[in-house]
Write an enzyme that holds these catalytic residues in place. Structure first.
Site, short mmCIF file in Angstrom:
data_model
loop_
_atom_site.label_atom_id
_atom_site.label_comp_id
_atom_site.label_asym_id
_atom_site.label_seq_id
_atom_site.Cartn_x
_atom_site.Cartn_y
_atom_site.Cartn_z
N GLU A 228 0.64 8.01 -3.65
CA GLU A 228 1.48 7.71 -2.66
C GLU A 228 2.94 8.46 -2.58
OE1 GLU A 228 1.01 5.28 -0.07
OE2 GLU A 228 -1.12 5.24 -1.09
N HIS B 219 0.97 -1.23 0.25
CA HIS B 219 0.09 -0.19 0.04
C HIS B 219 0.87 1.32 0.12
CE1 HIS B 219 -3.71 2.22 1.69
NE2 HIS B 219 -3.18 2.84 0.88
N HIS C 178 3.03 10.80 0.73
CA HIS C 178 3.94 10.50 1.73
C HIS C 178 5.46 10.24 1.07
CE1 HIS C 178 0.28 8.71 3.64
NE2 HIS C 178 -0.02 8.19 2.52
#
Length: 261
Positions: A115, A62, A119
């Site tokens: 992502e 993930h 992040h």
């Protein structure tokens, strides 16, 4: 327009600039269980279709999430450093296999862009993660080294549509293998508790660490476990069958989706 799609517009990558107000304590490496993700997706709309990893019963990445204890985030640490698919082209085939976007109808580029933008730009304060290529490569390396599928299989915890497991068995298997406390996420679907994610944590020097402070602990029997799972019920770890679509065909469709946005 899908939120991931909005975040996936390609711009020229610019250098990372240090942002002291985006400090974090841990890196959370999150693996998800595609069969549960797919069930949730279809629960939202029965017409939804899933794009499963082509490996049979494989866990998928993930993300790698920098996290400050006791809170969520940081996130979107450099809003000018947008995802560029050219930067991960050498590992794209591996990412398609192991960092799979389950949500059919949205592109893998959209997932990876989300992502990275949310992040990766925060993780990039660390030299081993300070580029798109390094960030995604680290995820692939960690999946190979810390595959939840392998760890659970060695403890005789295997996907099944007829057998379920207690949270303590899953937690103990991971602790025994890695000597750290993981964080285990479940989703309740039609009254049953399904395993959906397993998270392991790393210090900023990339050493395994307990995930304390990431999720609240629960006392389950005699055990203190970092989880949102209901300890009074067993957990379903559902089996799914290998995707019949060829990975190269899916890659072509994904590419076309990205460039026709």
């Amino acid at each position: 327009m899908n939120f991931y799609v909005i975040l996936s517009i390609v711009f020229t990558c610019v250098p990372f600039t240090q942002q002291a107000h985006h400090e974090f304590d841990l890196l959370i490496f999150t693996q998800n269980w595609p069969a549960t993700v797919c069930k949730e997706w279809k629960k939202m709309d029965p017409m939804h279709k899933c794009s499963m990893p082509h490996k049979n019963d494989a866990w998928s990445i993930h993300g790698i999430w920098p996290t400050k204890l006791g809170t969520i985030g940081p996130a979107f640490c450099n809003r000018t450093w947008f995802f560029d698919p050219e930067k991960i082209r050498p590992i794209e085939d591996k990412l398609l296999e192991e960092w799979t976007n389950i949500f059919n109808g949205t592109s893998n580029y959209a997932l990876w862009a989300h992502e990275w933008n949310k992040h990766g730009t925060c993780a990039a304060i660390l030299e081993p993660l300070n580029s798109e290529y390094k960030y995604f490569s680290m995820g692939l390396d960690w999946l190979e080294k810390y595959s939840m599928g392998k760890i659970l299989n060695e403890a005789n915890i295997v996907p099944s549509n007829s057998k379920d497991y207690h949270i303590t068995d899953i937690n103990d298997a991971i602790k025994s293998a890695l000597n750290i406390d993981p964080a285990i996420e479940c989703r309740k679907i039609d009254g049953q508790s399904f395993i959906t994610e397993i998270r392991i944590c790393f210090t900023k020097d990339l050493k395994l660490s307990n995930c304390d402070g990431v999720l609240a602990r629960r006392m389950i029997g005699q055990d203190s476990i970092i989880t949102n799972c209901d300890g009074s019920k067993n957990i379903v770890y559902p089996h799914y069958k290998e995707n019949s679509l060829y990975i190269q065909l899916y890659k072509l469709v994904t590419w076309l989706q990205w460039f026709t946005l």
